[in-house]
Structure formats: C-alpha cells, structure tokens
Design an enzyme around this catalytic site. Structure first.
Site, mmCIF file in Angstrom:
data_model
loop_
_atom_site.group_PDB
_atom_site.id
_atom_site.type_symbol
_atom_site.label_atom_id
_atom_site.label_comp_id
_atom_site.label_asym_id
_atom_site.label_seq_id
_atom_site.Cartn_x
_atom_site.Cartn_y
_atom_site.Cartn_z
ATOM 1 N N PHE A 111 -111.286 -49.118 82.890
ATOM 2 C CA PHE A 111 -109.855 -48.953 83.124
ATOM 3 C C PHE A 111 -109.226 -50.356 83.166
ATOM 4 O O PHE A 111 -109.743 -51.241 83.850
ATOM 5 C CB PHE A 111 -109.646 -48.220 84.450
ATOM 6 C CG PHE A 111 -108.233 -47.753 84.661
ATOM 7 C CD1 PHE A 111 -107.791 -46.568 84.101
ATOM 8 C CD2 PHE A 111 -107.351 -48.493 85.417
ATOM 9 C CE1 PHE A 111 -106.487 -46.140 84.299
ATOM 10 C CE2 PHE A 111 -106.043 -48.065 85.622
ATOM 11 C CZ PHE A 111 -105.613 -46.878 85.060
ATOM 12 N N ASP A 161 -116.357 -48.174 90.596
ATOM 13 C CA ASP A 161 -115.030 -47.589 90.735
ATOM 14 C C ASP A 161 -115.199 -46.070 90.576
ATOM 15 O O ASP A 161 -115.667 -45.593 89.539
ATOM 16 C CB ASP A 161 -114.093 -48.152 89.653
ATOM 17 C CG ASP A 161 -112.654 -47.711 89.859
ATOM 18 O OD1 ASP A 161 -112.437 -46.616 90.419
ATOM 19 O OD2 ASP A 161 -111.737 -48.458 89.449
ATOM 20 N N TYR A 179 -105.046 -40.429 94.627
ATOM 21 C CA TYR A 179 -104.057 -39.502 94.049
ATOM 22 C C TYR A 179 -104.577 -38.684 92.880
ATOM 23 O O TYR A 179 -103.842 -37.914 92.294
ATOM 24 C CB TYR A 179 -102.774 -40.250 93.641
ATOM 25 C CG TYR A 179 -102.957 -41.432 92.726
ATOM 26 C CD1 TYR A 179 -103.141 -41.265 91.361
ATOM 27 C CD2 TYR A 179 -102.914 -42.731 93.224
ATOM 28 C CE1 TYR A 179 -103.297 -42.346 90.529
ATOM 29 C CE2 TYR A 179 -103.079 -43.829 92.396
ATOM 30 C CZ TYR A 179 -103.268 -43.633 91.049
ATOM 31 O OH TYR A 179 -103.430 -44.715 90.219
ATOM 32 N N LYS A 180 -105.859 -38.849 92.531
ATOM 33 C CA LYS A 180 -106.397 -38.071 91.417
ATOM 34 C C LYS A 180 -107.062 -36.803 91.972
ATOM 35 O O LYS A 180 -106.373 -35.928 92.468
ATOM 36 C CB LYS A 180 -107.340 -38.954 90.597
ATOM 37 C CG LYS A 180 -106.548 -40.052 89.888
ATOM 38 C CD LYS A 180 -107.394 -41.089 89.193
ATOM 39 C CE LYS A 180 -106.487 -42.100 88.495
ATOM 40 N NZ LYS A 180 -107.179 -43.345 88.164
ATOM 41 N N ARG A 185 -106.599 -35.623 76.221
ATOM 42 C CA ARG A 185 -107.475 -35.568 77.394
ATOM 43 C C ARG A 185 -107.127 -34.368 78.266
ATOM 44 O O ARG A 185 -105.976 -34.169 78.635
ATOM 45 C CB ARG A 185 -107.282 -36.876 78.175
ATOM 46 C CG ARG A 185 -108.221 -37.049 79.337
ATOM 47 C CD ARG A 185 -108.053 -38.411 79.963
ATOM 48 N NE ARG A 185 -106.869 -38.477 80.821
ATOM 49 C CZ ARG A 185 -106.668 -39.397 81.752
ATOM 50 N NH1 ARG A 185 -107.556 -40.358 81.943
ATOM 51 N NH2 ARG A 185 -105.582 -39.391 82.485
HETATM 52 C C1 LIG Z 1 -106.508 -44.519 88.337
HETATM 53 C C2 LIG Z 1 -107.410 -45.700 88.309
HETATM 54 C C3 LIG Z 1 -107.050 -46.880 88.958
HETATM 55 C C4 LIG Z 1 -105.723 -46.971 89.664
HETATM 56 O O1 LIG Z 1 -105.507 -48.207 90.257
HETATM 57 P P1 LIG Z 1 -104.282 -48.397 91.250
HETATM 58 O O2 LIG Z 1 -104.332 -49.833 91.579
HETATM 59 O O3 LIG Z 1 -104.517 -47.544 92.447
HETATM 60 O O4 LIG Z 1 -103.043 -48.020 90.524
HETATM 61 C C5 LIG Z 1 -107.947 -47.938 88.914
HETATM 62 N N1 LIG Z 1 -109.130 -47.834 88.281
HETATM 63 C C6 LIG Z 1 -109.499 -46.703 87.640
HETATM 64 C C7 LIG Z 1 -110.820 -46.622 86.957
HETATM 65 C C8 LIG Z 1 -108.640 -45.622 87.629
HETATM 66 O O5 LIG Z 1 -108.998 -44.510 86.988
#
Ligand SMILES: *Cc1c(COP(=O)(O)O)cnc(C)c1O
Length: 412
Positions: free
Chosen positions: A125, A197, A222-223, A371
């Site tokens: 990500f 992560d 939030y996921k 997705r």
């Molecule tokens: C959704 C997600 C994030 C989100 O990061 P924020 O700093 O909380 O916005 C980070 N890493 C991964 C792999 C994600 O899927």
C-alpha cells in the site's frame, strides 16, 4: 450452474447470517467494499449520541475519569488483541496507520544500529512506502534506506543490511496473502525485525501475532473492524521489545506520568509508550461499537465463510459468457487469498461506476482492477449472486462504455 435459490440455501445454512442484523445497511445496495470502509453497526449512532450529549455535554471534563475516556486506547487495544492473536498489554489503538508505521519503523531501526535498510515490496500500500521514504529523508541514507522489490524477489533482497522487513499481510490490490509465519521466520533468520500491516486482514481472518513471533504490527480501524470513516488505527509491539523501543512521536500521553507535567520525557513502561497526543474520543467510541460485534465470535468461522464467498464469486463470474473477458487477479488457493476477490479488465473503472449506478458498490484500483471486498459479517450469498447478475448485464450490453461511467472523481 449455481442458482439464486442455491445461494438462498447457503444463507439459510450460514451460522453467521444473524450478524448482518448488527449492521444498518441500505436495503437497495449490495455492499462489496467493506474492506475499504466497513458498514455502520446499528449500535453506533446511539452510542455516539450518548458520548456527545451525556459524557461530553453534561459530564464535561470529568468524563476523562468517570467515563474512562483516558483508557480508551488501551481498552480498545485489548479488544483488538484478541482478533490478532496478541496476549494482553501489546496492542494500543491510536492515530492512523501511517503515523503508527512511522513510530514503529523509527523505533525498530534504532534496534538494529548496524543495519540501515527497510525492505518491502513495490506493490505494498503506497502510504507504507511513503512513510518509509519520509523516514529515509529525515534520517539520511547513512541511517535509512528503503528497498522495495517485487514479491518474488523478496528473499534475494533480504540481505544482511536489512533492519526491518515491512509487509502487508493481504495485498490491497490483488488480495494476495503473505505467509506470516514463514516471512517472520525468514526475517528473523537474517537478523531483521518484522513489521506486519494488518489493514486488510484484521477482522476478516484469524491472525496469530504472538504465535508467529512477530515483532511489530499496525492495522486499520475503518475497514473490516467497522470503526467508521477515519477510525483510529492500532499498533502492536511484542512485549519482549517494549523496553528497547523508543518511538519518536514522544508526546505526553505516552509519558510514564503525563499528569506530573514534568519537563523531560520518560516513556510509559508498556504499550502506552506508543501513544502520542490526545485520542479522539468520538472516533474511539465508534470503533468500540465496531469491535463489539466481534465479541464471542469465532474468527475461524468468519474466515471459512469469507473463503466460501470468494469461491462463489469466482465460480459465478467465470461461468458467465459475457464475463469471460474478466481475468482473475486474486489467488484461487485459499491460504494465499485474503477476503477480497479481484478481476482485471480494461474497462474496470467504468464497469465499477456502472455497477455503483446499479446499486452494487465495489471498487476500482489502478490500473485495471475491479475489486470486490467480502465482509463476511454482513454479506449474504444472494448478494454475491445478484451482484454478478448485474455485472453480467453491464458487460453483455456494453453499457459501461457510456461516457458517464468514464468520468473520474477525486476518490476512486
Ligand atoms: C487502508 C490502509 C492504510 C491506511 O492508512 P491510514 O494512515 O490509516 O490512512 C495503510 N496501509 C494499508 C496496507 C492499508 O490497506
């Protein structure tokens, strides 16, 4: 050929089907994006109203003690700990994933002073890579270098200069899942620390941080945890490392005695040292509501349902004549797949927009990925069937080619 009735039977036999009632979902929408923004738990609005009106409005500042506002980060951390396989005292809910990555990467690098590299994969990500790059800029390349390679080159890139291996368990684009135990062992064998992560895995499958001997981890609120837009993230650090990990955002709420108001920083003894500033209590209360749904839930059953739903989606799409141009981009193999299924198609963006117009919310990821997130807490098998019917109609008619579906918004 799987029929809608077959799917209805699967729902009738689903031991987790009742959990859908814990969510307030629009009746005209099929939601296949719970991996991006989880659904609203029914208890959340009333809980937030209470926190606002009674705890804030009436009780005012006393609520930090009387309503235990001050303990939210660690209390919520313990609720998450059960979901990620962590013994007590190792998880705190705080800040965003990005901020927590920064804290842990900086603290972890200092534990390997003779090594300088943060190793990751190029399709991690982006924020994970950006934060590591920011740290490299801050510390200089004598202290920090980011090495991002293709996943298949990870083992060869795991050289003796690697201080931290930073991986996301489930890939946000393809849903491909790394083997947590195997990569943790490989990182350790090479003398590196590992940072996982869990943004796309926490709340969708069992995770065993302690059993895998993981050093550090972060994850998203939030996921799959359904904590609401911008919910606080979480951070895990193995207890054996606490005394040696010194995170740089050393704010007062990570101090051993914040209300002594002393001039010099002294880290709190345990996981609290990873706190920085004042938590957002409204956001914490909403995340707490999301976690309530998981109480007593067997994550193995949740995973079982998610994989079965993934198989169903793949089978339905691949059996439709009009959908043969969609190519599966996620692994078929269960151990290698997260809780989402993706397909590649040149018209992925427009197809996604056309689906949304028809009440099916999935999402698009660059460059050509359609997705579908499978949130097993509230997704029904008939939803999957209906979504595929609509997708088939969109593809068969070529409706997705209309200009209206090809305009891009700011958030995709
Ligand atoms: C959704 C997600 C994030 C989100 O990061 P924020 O700093 O909380 O916005 C980070 N890493 C991964 C792999 C994600 O899927």
């Amino acid at each position: 050929m799987i029929t809608r009735d077959d799917c209805a039977s699967m729902d009738a036999a689903d031991p987790l089907a009742h959990l859908r009632d814990a969510f307030d979902l629009p009746s005209d929408t099929i939601y296949l994006d719970g991996n991006s923004l989880g659904a609203l738990p029914r208890v959340t609005p009333a809980r937030l109203a209470k926190v606002i009106e009674a705890e804030w409005g009436q009780e005012l500042i006393r609520s930090w003690n009387s309503n235990q506002w001050i303990d939210y980060p660690t209390r919520i951390g313990e609720r998450i700990a059960r979901l990620v396989g962590a013994a007590p005292g190792q998880v705190i809910s705080t800040d965003s994933v990005s901020n927590n990555l920064f804290k842990l990467l900086a603290a972890g690098l200092a534990l390997r002073p003779d090594r300088t590299t943060i190793l990751s994969v190029t399709d991690n990500f982006p924020t994970d890579l950006y934060i590591a790059q920011g740290l490299q800029r801050l510390l200089g390349t004598e202290r920090c270098n980011v090495r991002a390679v293709a996943a298949e080159d990870l083992q060869t890139a795991l050289l003796d200069d690697v201080a931290i291996v930073m991986l996301t368990e489930v890939n946000f684009r393809t849903g491909e899942r790394f083997d947590m135990k195997a990569w943790t062992d490989r990182a350790h064998a090479s003398g590196a620390l590992i940072l996982w992560d869990l943004s796309h895995s926490a709340g969708a499958m069992p995770i065993s941080l302690d059993a895998c001997d993981v050093d550090m981890a972060v994850g998203c609120g939030y996921k799959f945890l359904n904590g609401g837009p911008g919910a606080p993230a979480f951070l895990y650090a193995a207890k054996r490392l606490h005394d040696d990990l010194h995170q740089p955002l050393s704010g007062w709420l990570g101090h051993a005695r914040p209300f002594d108001f002393t001039a010099d920083y002294e880290p709190a003894p345990g996981i609290l040292r990873f706190a920085s500033g004042t938590p957002s209590i409204l956001a914490m209360a909403a995340l707490d509501c999301g976690l309530e749904v998981f109480e007593g839930l067997n994550l193995g059953s949740l995973r079982h349902k998610s994989l079965a739903q993934g198989d169903l989606l793949i089978e339905l799409i691949e059996s439709r004549e009009a959908l043969t141009t969609l190519k599966l981009a996620s692994p078929r193999e269960h151990v290698k797949r997260g809780s989402q299924v993706c397909f590649r198609h040149e018209g992925a963006y427009a197809m996604c927009q056309a689906l949304i117009a028809d009440g099916v919310i999935g999402d698009f990821r660059e460059p050509d990925i359609l997705r579908f997130g499978l949130a097993p807490l509230y997704l029904r098998h008939v939803d999957i069937f209906d979504a595929v019917e609509k997708l088939e109609a969109i593809a068969a008619t070529g409706r997705w080619r209309e200009p209206v579906y090809n305009e891009r918004g700011k958030v995709t």
